[in-house]
Design a protein around this motif. Structure first.
Motif, PDB file in Angstrom:
ATOM      1  N   LYS A   2      10.419  21.202 -15.060  1.00  0.00           N
ATOM      2  CA  LYS A   2      10.935  20.258 -13.668  1.00  0.00           C
ATOM      3  C   LYS A   2       9.905  20.011 -12.889  1.00  0.00           C
ATOM      4  N   GLN A   3       9.455  18.676 -12.439  1.00  0.00           N
ATOM      5  CA  GLN A   3       8.341  18.703 -11.659  1.00  0.00           C
ATOM      6  C   GLN A   3       8.825  18.291 -10.188  1.00  0.00           C
ATOM      7  N   LYS A   4       8.042  18.948  -9.116  1.00  0.00           N
ATOM      8  CA  LYS A   4       8.422  19.316  -7.830  1.00  0.00           C
ATOM      9  C   LYS A   4       8.702  18.200  -7.041  1.00  0.00           C
ATOM     10  N   PHE A   5       7.869  17.036  -7.160  1.00  0.00           N
ATOM     11  CA  PHE A   5       8.100  16.091  -6.193  1.00  0.00           C
ATOM     12  C   PHE A   5       8.398  14.630  -6.554  1.00  0.00           C
ATOM     13  N   ASN A   6       8.616  13.887  -6.061  1.00  0.00           N
ATOM     14  CA  ASN A   6       9.119  12.581  -6.394  1.00  0.00           C
ATOM     15  C   ASN A   6       8.572  11.464  -5.426  1.00  0.00           C
ATOM     16  N   HIS A   7       9.139  10.157  -5.159  1.00  0.00           N
ATOM     17  CA  HIS A   7       8.744   9.218  -4.624  1.00  0.00           C
ATOM     18  C   HIS A   7       8.816   9.430  -2.958  1.00  0.00           C
ATOM     19  N   GLN A   8      10.072  10.340  -2.608  1.00  0.00           N
ATOM     20  CA  GLN A   8      10.479  10.731  -1.134  1.00  0.00           C
ATOM     21  C   GLN A   8       9.196  11.807  -0.638  1.00  0.00           C
ATOM     22  N   ASP A   9       8.180  12.116  -1.519  1.00  0.00           N
ATOM     23  CA  ASP A   9       7.352  13.210  -1.036  1.00  0.00           C
ATOM     24  C   ASP A   9       6.026  12.248  -0.970  1.00  0.00           C
ATOM     25  N   ILE A  10       6.130  11.085  -0.909  1.00  0.00           N
ATOM     26  CA  ILE A  10       4.901  10.001  -0.273  1.00  0.00           C
ATOM     27  C   ILE A  10       5.177   9.542   0.799  1.00  0.00           C
ATOM     28  N   GLU A  11       4.393   9.509   1.752  1.00  0.00           N
ATOM     29  CA  GLU A  11       4.687   8.480   3.083  1.00  0.00           C
ATOM     30  C   GLU A  11       3.639   7.335   2.634  1.00  0.00           C
ATOM     31  N   LEU A  12       4.025   6.205   2.451  1.00  0.00           N
ATOM     32  CA  LEU A  12       2.926   5.143   2.197  1.00  0.00           C
ATOM     33  C   LEU A  12       2.877   4.307   3.414  1.00  0.00           C
ATOM     34  N   LEU A  13       1.768   4.473   3.909  1.00  0.00           N
ATOM     35  CA  LEU A  13       1.331   3.746   5.064  1.00  0.00           C
ATOM     36  C   LEU A  13       1.000   2.211   5.438  1.00  0.00           C
ATOM     37  N   GLU A  14       0.417   1.904   4.230  1.00  0.00           N
ATOM     38  CA  GLU A  14      -0.172   0.495   4.255  1.00  0.00           C
ATOM     39  C   GLU A  14      -0.567   0.277   2.687  1.00  0.00           C
ATOM     40  N   ILE A  15      -0.407  -1.289   2.468  1.00  0.00           N
ATOM     41  CA  ILE A  15      -1.032  -1.557   1.336  1.00  0.00           C
ATOM     42  C   ILE A  15      -1.920  -2.659   1.529  1.00  0.00           C
ATOM     43  N   LYS A  16      -3.089  -2.814   1.423  1.00  0.00           N
ATOM     44  CA  LYS A  16      -3.817  -4.014   1.876  1.00  0.00           C
ATOM     45  C   LYS A  16      -4.546  -4.545   0.664  1.00  0.00           C
ATOM     46  N   GLN A  17      -4.381  -5.801   0.485  1.00  0.00           N
ATOM     47  CA  GLN A  17      -5.286  -6.461  -0.685  1.00  0.00           C
ATOM     48  C   GLN A  17      -6.705  -6.814  -0.105  1.00  0.00           C
ATOM     49  N   VAL A  18      -7.476  -6.166  -1.050  1.00  0.00           N
ATOM     50  CA  VAL A  18      -9.162  -6.078  -0.699  1.00  0.00           C
ATOM     51  C   VAL A  18      -9.967  -7.239  -1.652  1.00  0.00           C
ATOM     52  N   PHE A  19      -9.081  -7.541  -2.729  1.00  0.00           N
ATOM     53  CA  PHE A  19      -9.900  -8.428  -3.624  1.00  0.00           C
ATOM     54  C   PHE A  19      -8.793  -9.243  -4.475  1.00  0.00           C
ATOM     55  N   ASN A  20      -9.042 -10.373  -4.690  1.00  0.00           N
ATOM     56  CA  ASN A  20      -8.069 -11.125  -5.717  1.00  0.00           C
ATOM     57  C   ASN A  20      -8.615 -12.249  -6.467  1.00  0.00           C
ATOM     58  N   GLY A  21      -9.146 -11.830  -7.766  1.00  0.00           N
ATOM     59  CA  GLY A  21      -9.799 -12.774  -8.662  1.00  0.00           C
ATOM     60  C   GLY A  21      -9.197 -12.697 -10.078  1.00  0.00           C
ATOM     61  N   PHE A  22      -9.961 -12.457 -10.948  1.00  0.00           N
ATOM     62  CA  PHE A  22      -9.383 -12.449 -12.440  1.00  0.00           C
ATOM     63  C   PHE A  22      -8.295 -10.964 -12.481  1.00  0.00           C
ATOM     64  N   PHE A  23      -8.577 -10.068 -11.750  1.00  0.00           N
ATOM     65  CA  PHE A  23      -7.940  -9.130 -11.229  1.00  0.00           C
ATOM     66  C   PHE A  23      -7.725  -8.700  -9.934  1.00  0.00           C
ATOM     67  N   THR A  24      -6.956  -7.850  -9.509  1.00  0.00           N
ATOM     68  CA  THR A  24      -6.749  -7.624  -7.845  1.00  0.00           C
ATOM     69  C   THR A  24      -6.761  -6.332  -7.675  1.00  0.00           C
ATOM     70  N   MET A  25      -7.467  -6.022  -6.552  1.00  0.00           N
ATOM     71  CA  MET A  25      -7.890  -4.598  -6.118  1.00  0.00           C
ATOM     72  C   MET A  25      -6.934  -4.311  -4.667  1.00  0.00           C
ATOM     73  N   ASN A  26      -6.273  -3.637  -4.490  1.00  0.00           N
ATOM     74  CA  ASN A  26      -5.505  -3.366  -3.229  1.00  0.00           C
ATOM     75  C   ASN A  26      -5.887  -1.822  -2.757  1.00  0.00           C
ATOM     76  N   GLU A  27      -6.048  -1.846  -1.489  1.00  0.00           N
ATOM     77  CA  GLU A  27      -6.187  -0.349  -0.837  1.00  0.00           C
ATOM     78  C   GLU A  27      -4.811   0.331  -0.294  1.00  0.00           C
ATOM     79  N   TYR A  28      -4.807   1.344  -0.757  1.00  0.00           N
ATOM     80  CA  TYR A  28      -3.493   2.114  -0.228  1.00  0.00           C
ATOM     81  C   TYR A  28      -3.915   3.403   0.795  1.00  0.00           C
ATOM     82  N   ARG A  29      -2.882   3.204   1.689  1.00  0.00           N
ATOM     83  CA  ARG A  29      -3.024   4.436   2.811  1.00  0.00           C
ATOM     84  C   ARG A  29      -1.951   5.203   2.663  1.00  0.00           C
ATOM     85  N   PHE A  30      -1.927   6.297   2.628  1.00  0.00           N
ATOM     86  CA  PHE A  30      -0.748   7.174   2.316  1.00  0.00           C
ATOM     87  C   PHE A  30      -0.843   8.805   2.812  1.00  0.00           C
TER      88      PHE A  30
END
Length: 199
Positions: A2-30
């Motif tokens: 049994k794993q100890k942590f789940n989604h409730q154990d992450i505080e997601l502060l911001e998701i910001k798109q930093v590139f959008n082309g053939f693929f996408t790159m996002n910056e996560y702050r957490f």
């Protein structure tokens, strides 16, 4: 286990798109909970948003043969003697698509084959330290005697050569390091462990 942590154990502060082309790159702050208790400091990570995909292992249990495809993969050009790789069939899952439908479509587009059966095996992450991409892995029962030629979609600049090899030869290519892309290695290792139950 049994794993100890789940989604409730992450505080997601911001998701910001930093590139959008053939693929996408996002910056996560957490922030996240620590195994020793308490919370981490703010963490910043760039995530390659590749999307999700299917991988299909075309296998003929009657002839004990695997259908492999070969195509150019430009990101490998500086890392090995040839950027043409031997692979399993694969393709991206578009929004709203069922992965099994994509598996059937990609099998036909990339190998010219239709599955006699399409069997879901598992899901796995490609490289979870840097990309969100997840693969749904299927094995397709096929008639390998029908596999031949060059396939792929012109509008996607695909030029795909089909190869039919024995299961033993395919696994030898893994052991020799000639097949060295993760999805194909995983698929052929799974086959080597399970082929007796597929006949």
């Amino acid at each position: 286990m049994k794993q100890k942590f789940n989604h409730q154990d992450i505080e997601l502060l911001e998701i910001k798109q930093v590139f959008n082309g053939f693929f996408t790159m996002n910056e996560y702050r957490f922030k996240h909970r620590l195994f020793n208790g308490g919370w981490s400091e703010e963490v910043k990570r760039e995530v390659f948003e590749r999307g999700n995909a299917v991988v299909v292992l075309p296998y003929d249990p009657k002839t004990d043969q695997v259908v492999l495809i070969e195509q150019v993969r430009i990101p490998t050009i500086h890392s090995q003697t040839t950027p043409w790789l031997l692979e399993l069939v694969a393709g991206m899952i578009e929004l709203g698509e069922a992965s099994i439908a994509v598996a059937h479509r990609e099998l036909l587009e990339e190998s010219g084959l239709e599955a006699l059966q399409m069997n879901f095996i598992s899901s796995y992450f490609a490289s979870p330290g840097g990309t969100s991409e997840k693969f749904d892995f299927f094995w397709a029962e096929v008639d390998a005697t029908l596999a031949k030629g060059i396939h792929g979609l012109d509008e996607e600049h695909e030029d795909i050569q089909v190869h039919v090899v024995s299961r033993e030869n395919a696994f030898s290519l893994v052991k020799e390091g000639i097949i060295n892309n993760a999805s194909t290695v995983i698929g052929l290792q799974w086959l080597e462990l399970n082929y007796l139950s597929l006949s």
